[in-house]
Design a protein around this motif. Structure first.
Motif, PDB file in Angstrom:
ATOM      1  N   LEU A 441      21.689 -19.135  49.039  1.00  0.00           N
ATOM      2  CA  LEU A 441      22.494 -20.362  48.987  1.00  0.00           C
ATOM      3  C   LEU A 441      22.805 -20.710  47.543  1.00  0.00           C
ATOM      4  O   LEU A 441      21.901 -20.809  46.706  1.00  0.00           O
ATOM      5  CB  LEU A 441      21.738 -21.509  49.658  1.00  0.00           C
ATOM      6  CG  LEU A 441      22.433 -22.870  49.739  1.00  0.00           C
ATOM      7  CD1 LEU A 441      23.754 -22.763  50.491  1.00  0.00           C
ATOM      8  CD2 LEU A 441      21.513 -23.887  50.415  1.00  0.00           C
ATOM      9  N   ILE A 442      24.088 -20.881  47.241  1.00  0.00           N
ATOM     10  CA  ILE A 442      24.543 -21.263  45.903  1.00  0.00           C
ATOM     11  C   ILE A 442      25.087 -22.680  45.976  1.00  0.00           C
ATOM     12  O   ILE A 442      25.995 -22.963  46.761  1.00  0.00           O
ATOM     13  CB  ILE A 442      25.637 -20.303  45.397  1.00  0.00           C
ATOM     14  CG1 ILE A 442      25.099 -18.864  45.312  1.00  0.00           C
ATOM     15  CG2 ILE A 442      26.152 -20.752  44.039  1.00  0.00           C
ATOM     16  CD1 ILE A 442      26.173 -17.832  45.010  1.00  0.00           C
ATOM     17  N   LEU A 443      24.533 -23.578  45.166  1.00  0.00           N
ATOM     18  CA  LEU A 443      24.964 -24.979  45.149  1.00  0.00           C
ATOM     19  C   LEU A 443      25.625 -25.285  43.810  1.00  0.00           C
ATOM     20  O   LEU A 443      24.983 -25.219  42.762  1.00  0.00           O
ATOM     21  CB  LEU A 443      23.768 -25.921  45.359  1.00  0.00           C
ATOM     22  CG  LEU A 443      22.948 -25.733  46.639  1.00  0.00           C
ATOM     23  CD1 LEU A 443      21.820 -26.758  46.689  1.00  0.00           C
ATOM     24  CD2 LEU A 443      23.826 -25.851  47.870  1.00  0.00           C
ATOM     25  N   ASP A 444      26.914 -25.622  43.845  1.00  0.00           N
ATOM     26  CA  ASP A 444      27.669 -25.932  42.633  1.00  0.00           C
ATOM     27  C   ASP A 444      27.943 -27.433  42.608  1.00  0.00           C
ATOM     28  O   ASP A 444      28.778 -27.931  43.360  1.00  0.00           O
ATOM     29  CB  ASP A 444      28.978 -25.143  42.635  1.00  0.00           C
ATOM     30  CG  ASP A 444      29.725 -25.236  41.302  1.00  0.00           C
ATOM     31  OD1 ASP A 444      29.223 -25.934  40.395  1.00  0.00           O
ATOM     32  OD2 ASP A 444      30.789 -24.619  41.174  1.00  0.00           O
ATOM     33  N   GLU A 445      27.224 -28.167  41.758  1.00  0.00           N
ATOM     34  CA  GLU A 445      27.308 -29.630  41.651  1.00  0.00           C
ATOM     35  C   GLU A 445      27.191 -30.295  43.028  1.00  0.00           C
ATOM     36  O   GLU A 445      28.104 -30.986  43.482  1.00  0.00           O
ATOM     37  CB  GLU A 445      28.613 -30.051  40.959  1.00  0.00           C
ATOM     38  CG  GLU A 445      28.707 -29.645  39.505  1.00  0.00           C
ATOM     39  CD  GLU A 445      27.634 -30.300  38.629  1.00  0.00           C
ATOM     40  OE1 GLU A 445      27.050 -31.303  39.063  1.00  0.00           O
ATOM     41  OE2 GLU A 445      27.398 -29.806  37.519  1.00  0.00           O
ATOM     42  N   PRO A 446      26.055 -30.124  43.713  1.00  0.00           N
ATOM     43  CA  PRO A 446      25.927 -30.624  45.082  1.00  0.00           C
ATOM     44  C   PRO A 446      25.678 -32.126  45.184  1.00  0.00           C
ATOM     45  O   PRO A 446      25.740 -32.671  46.286  1.00  0.00           O
ATOM     46  CB  PRO A 446      24.701 -29.865  45.605  1.00  0.00           C
ATOM     47  CG  PRO A 446      23.864 -29.635  44.383  1.00  0.00           C
ATOM     48  CD  PRO A 446      24.857 -29.403  43.257  1.00  0.00           C
ATOM     49  N   TRP A 465      13.842 -24.850  53.383  1.00  0.00           N
ATOM     50  CA  TRP A 465      14.817 -23.782  53.574  1.00  0.00           C
ATOM     51  C   TRP A 465      14.290 -22.474  52.979  1.00  0.00           C
ATOM     52  O   TRP A 465      14.041 -22.400  51.775  1.00  0.00           O
ATOM     53  CB  TRP A 465      16.147 -24.160  52.929  1.00  0.00           C
ATOM     54  CG  TRP A 465      17.204 -23.123  53.162  1.00  0.00           C
ATOM     55  CD1 TRP A 465      17.883 -22.882  54.315  1.00  0.00           C
ATOM     56  CD2 TRP A 465      17.658 -22.150  52.218  1.00  0.00           C
ATOM     57  NE1 TRP A 465      18.745 -21.827  54.152  1.00  0.00           N
ATOM     58  CE2 TRP A 465      18.624 -21.362  52.878  1.00  0.00           C
ATOM     59  CE3 TRP A 465      17.345 -21.870  50.892  1.00  0.00           C
ATOM     60  CZ2 TRP A 465      19.287 -20.311  52.242  1.00  0.00           C
ATOM     61  CZ3 TRP A 465      17.989 -20.834  50.268  1.00  0.00           C
ATOM     62  CH2 TRP A 465      18.953 -20.066  50.938  1.00  0.00           C
ATOM     63  N   PRO A 466      14.097 -21.440  53.795  1.00  0.00           N
ATOM     64  CA  PRO A 466      13.485 -20.199  53.304  1.00  0.00           C
ATOM     65  C   PRO A 466      14.528 -19.187  52.854  1.00  0.00           C
ATOM     66  O   PRO A 466      15.016 -18.378  53.632  1.00  0.00           O
ATOM     67  CB  PRO A 466      12.734 -19.684  54.541  1.00  0.00           C
ATOM     68  CG  PRO A 466      13.581 -20.149  55.693  1.00  0.00           C
ATOM     69  CD  PRO A 466      14.281 -21.410  55.259  1.00  0.00           C
ATOM     70  N   GLY A 467      14.894 -19.228  51.619  1.00  0.00           N
ATOM     71  CA  GLY A 467      15.864 -18.274  51.101  1.00  0.00           C
ATOM     72  C   GLY A 467      15.921 -18.364  49.593  1.00  0.00           C
ATOM     73  O   GLY A 467      15.149 -19.088  48.958  1.00  0.00           O
ATOM     74  N   THR A 468      16.848 -17.622  49.012  1.00  0.00           N
ATOM     75  CA  THR A 468      17.057 -17.648  47.564  1.00  0.00           C
ATOM     76  C   THR A 468      18.077 -18.734  47.241  1.00  0.00           C
ATOM     77  O   THR A 468      19.144 -18.792  47.853  1.00  0.00           O
ATOM     78  CB  THR A 468      17.553 -16.273  47.079  1.00  0.00           C
ATOM     79  OG1 THR A 468      16.530 -15.303  47.329  1.00  0.00           O
ATOM     80  CG2 THR A 468      17.868 -16.295  45.599  1.00  0.00           C
ATOM     81  N   LEU A 469      17.723 -19.597  46.289  1.00  0.00           N
ATOM     82  CA  LEU A 469      18.531 -20.771  45.976  1.00  0.00           C
ATOM     83  C   LEU A 469      18.951 -20.742  44.504  1.00  0.00           C
ATOM     84  O   LEU A 469      18.107 -20.615  43.613  1.00  0.00           O
ATOM     85  CB  LEU A 469      17.731 -22.044  46.268  1.00  0.00           C
ATOM     86  CG  LEU A 469      18.407 -23.397  46.016  1.00  0.00           C
ATOM     87  CD1 LEU A 469      19.577 -23.590  46.964  1.00  0.00           C
ATOM     88  CD2 LEU A 469      17.400 -24.527  46.158  1.00  0.00           C
ATOM     89  N   ILE A 470      20.263 -20.854  44.269  1.00  0.00           N
ATOM     90  CA  ILE A 470      20.807 -20.925  42.910  1.00  0.00           C
ATOM     91  C   ILE A 470      21.559 -22.241  42.780  1.00  0.00           C
ATOM     92  O   ILE A 470      22.437 -22.544  43.597  1.00  0.00           O
ATOM     93  CB  ILE A 470      21.760 -19.752  42.613  1.00  0.00           C
ATOM     94  CG1 ILE A 470      21.107 -18.411  42.964  1.00  0.00           C
ATOM     95  CG2 ILE A 470      22.200 -19.774  41.153  1.00  0.00           C
ATOM     96  CD1 ILE A 470      19.870 -18.090  42.162  1.00  0.00           C
TER      97      ILE A 470
END
Length: 607
Positions: A441-446, A465-470
């Motif tokens: 999951l990629i969050l850009d200015e969330p 949330w079980p995953g890779t977060l950027i």
């Protein structure tokens, strides 16, 4: 301490509800007050009534004789054709304002990188915000009212503003009232907090961390009242005490009481279980960026402009990383490498076989196809359940329960997507992505358009949330809260920050000092600007492109001014319509910022 201003029995109604009912408040010398509350509960209305910019239906606001007041609105308004320099210092001659330490400090901190003679219409939203802040802060005021001062500001500008406000007045002098969703800023600047809710204003001692402690105590005493808010507040307090060294080292509230309250609160994230689940869903290989670089071909010159170089990064299952960097440093390009939207021009990017990437962008494109559909219809088209937590704590939620967890009421389920507020659209956008079950999951200015309670709800959801977060965000609190490590882009390269945001700010200051010293040295050797070295055909092409960019910027700026003027004609109580119009203006300002970067690059090439 001397009294500065007071409000007595303020009452305010809008067509759909009563906002305030007999509110009485006082502000004294030395007060530094942060105002928090849910969107729509009246924070800005309260600020504007106290600043005498809005009249209450009944009640009154009084000032001590001679009290001077400065106000920063959410909207940055300037005279047509006004330049940066005139907006900040007015008609003062250079020798007059240059002799004032405060004015020099404000100019250096906020607008030193802007062309002094540039028209305001040519600036991006963030640059306009900095000019509006500078215009206000160069003045001498007994009381400052700031409405969302950190909007559009990056991490560095927010840190400068916090430091300036802490130093602006001597102890026990002046007063500050600020409405903001930036929790780091609240904790850094404010010594008192007012929570606006249920037609009242409830005061708390201390900044955001102290407010959270006292709110937990209040909710515990109220037992079953707003149980969900209590749980989120306790969880956030646990993180404040355990996970933020800059706060835990300071005795901002009673440590014994805080420790007692969080004694039975588990760790914010069960990293072991989450990582095990992430490995199961992703395998051991997620995204490997191997000596990758990105250069973009300039259409006019035919030359390559390097944005990223020699990036070596192997994303791990369950990794939670924040990315920092100035505007234009290459953050979006790096996110594009991870998602696959950008191809490297050197090196390579390898994605794991089971990787499913989703990105929450600053735009709302995911919602466009559902614009006229009610929220319940949109959610009903997706999966029937969503798993939160891990192991024995795993819990299956229906889409409706997930919506409720993110602050949607049952009545709002029938609302068409187009009629939702900016914050509601942002939350729905995230839910649609999560229901698609990505594992990266990629969050850009969330955090745009979300109040502090909804930010806490989003953080709570991401904790399980079980995953890779950027994450890319100017919201320092959110960045530190949901990620375990931070990186920064410097000179096209990626650098790990063991000490997080503090280290990044120190490195940026050092970088600016080096640039200043190099600039001085170059100026002494070659004081005249070098002429353009483009050939005749290249020069004509660049000039043509520059003219095209200027026309686009001029057209957009006129559209923005027209849209801003149109806001005053709208029903100010219709928050949904106002938020919709502001979203359009923000999108146009983002396009202007992009065109401005293009214009600056062309101008440099033309000499």
């Amino acid at each position: 301490m001397a009294h500065l201003l007071g409000a007595e029995a303020l009452h305010l109604k809008v067509p759909t509800k009563t906002v305030f009912d007999s509110v009485t408040l006082g502000v004294d010398e030395g007060d530094r007050i942060g105002i928090v509350g849910r969107n729509g509960d009246g924070k800005s209305s309260l600020l504007m009534m106290l600043a005498k910019r809005r009249e209450p239906d009944s009640g009154r606001v009084t000032y001590r004789g001679g009290t001077t007041v400065g106000v920063l609105d959410q909207e940055d308004r300037f005279d047509v054709g006004e330049t940066v320099g005139h907006a900040v210092v007015g008609d003062l001659a250079e020798h007059e304002w240059a002799g004032e330490v405060r004015i020099r400090d404000v100019i250096a901190g906020l607008v030193a990188d802007l062309d002094w003679d540039a028209p305001i219409e040519s600036l991006s939203g963030g640059q306009r915000r900095r000019v509006a802040l500078a215009r206000l802060l160069v003045g001498e005021w007994d009381v400052l009212f700031l409405d969302e001062p950190t909007n559009h500001l990056d991490v560095e500008a927010i840190a400068w503003l916090a430091d300036h406000l802490k130093r602006r007045w001597p102890a026990n002098q002046g007063a500050l009232l600020v409405v903001t969703h930036d929790r780091w800023f609240l904790d850094e600047v404010c010594t008192a907090t007012w929570e606006v809710h249920d037609r009242i204003v409830e005061p708390f001692e201390g900044g955001y961390a102290a407010y959270i402690l006292q709110r937990v105590e209040r909710d515990r005493q109220a037992a079953v009242v707003e149980q969900k808010r209590q749980n989120l507040a306790r969880k956030e307090l646990a993180w404040l005490r355990r996970g933020a060294p800059a706060r835990t080292s300071k005795p901002r509230f009673r440590i014994d009481a805080a420790n007692e309250l969080i004694a039975d609160v588990p760790e914010i994230r069960d990293n072991v279980s989450l990582q095990a689940m992430a490995v199961a869903r992703l395998g051991k290989e997620v995204v490997n960026i191997l000596e990758a670089g990105v250069a973009f071909r300039d259409a006019a010159s035919g030359e390559d402009r390097e944005v990223l170089r020699d990036i070596e990064w192997r994303l791990a299952p369950g990794e939670r990383t924040g990315i920092l960097g100035v505007n234009g440093a290459g953050k979006s390009t790096l996110l594009g490498l991870i998602s696959g939207a950008v191809e490297p021009t050197s090196g390579r990017v390898k994605h794991g076989k089971t990787v499913k990437i989703a990105q929450l962008t600053q735009q709302l494109s995911e919602l466009e196809e559902h614009w006229n559909e009610p929220v319940r219809v949109v959610i009903g088209q997706l999966r029937t359940s969503f798993t939160v937590g891990s192991g024995s704590k795993a819990q299956e939620l229906t889409p409706g329960q997930l919506l409720e967890r993110m602050g949607f009421t049952s009545a709002q389920l029938s609302t068409p997507v187009k009629d939702l507020s900016g914050g509601q659209k942002r939350r729905l956008q995230l839910l649609l992505i999560l229901l698609d079950q990505p594992n990266v999951l990629i969050l850009d200015e969330p955090t745009n358009d979300l109040d502090t309670d909804m930010l806490a709800a989003m953080e709570d959801l991401l904790d399980s949330w079980p995953g890779t977060l950027i994450v890319v965000s100017h919201d320092r609190y959110f960045l530190e809260r949901v990620t375990d490590q931070q990186y920064a882009i410097f000179g096209g390269g990626l650098r790990h920050l063991p000490r997080g945001v503090d280290e990044y700010l120190e490195l940026r200051k050092a970088e600016e000092r080096n640039k200043a010293s190099q600039g001085s040295a170059q100026a002494s050797v070659a004081p005249q600007a070098s002429a353009s070295t483009l050939s005749g055909a290249e020069l004509r092409a660049a000039e043509k492109e520059l003219s095209s960019v200027e026309r686009k910027m001029d057209r957009l700026q006129k559209d923005i001014v027209k849209a801003r003027d149109g806001l005053a004609l709208l029903d100010q109580s219709d928050y949904t319509l106002l938020n919709s119009e502001m979203a359009k203006i923000t999108a146009m300002e983002a396009e202007v910022a992009s065109l401005e970067d293009q214009w600056l690059e062309l101008s440099e090439r033309l000499g």
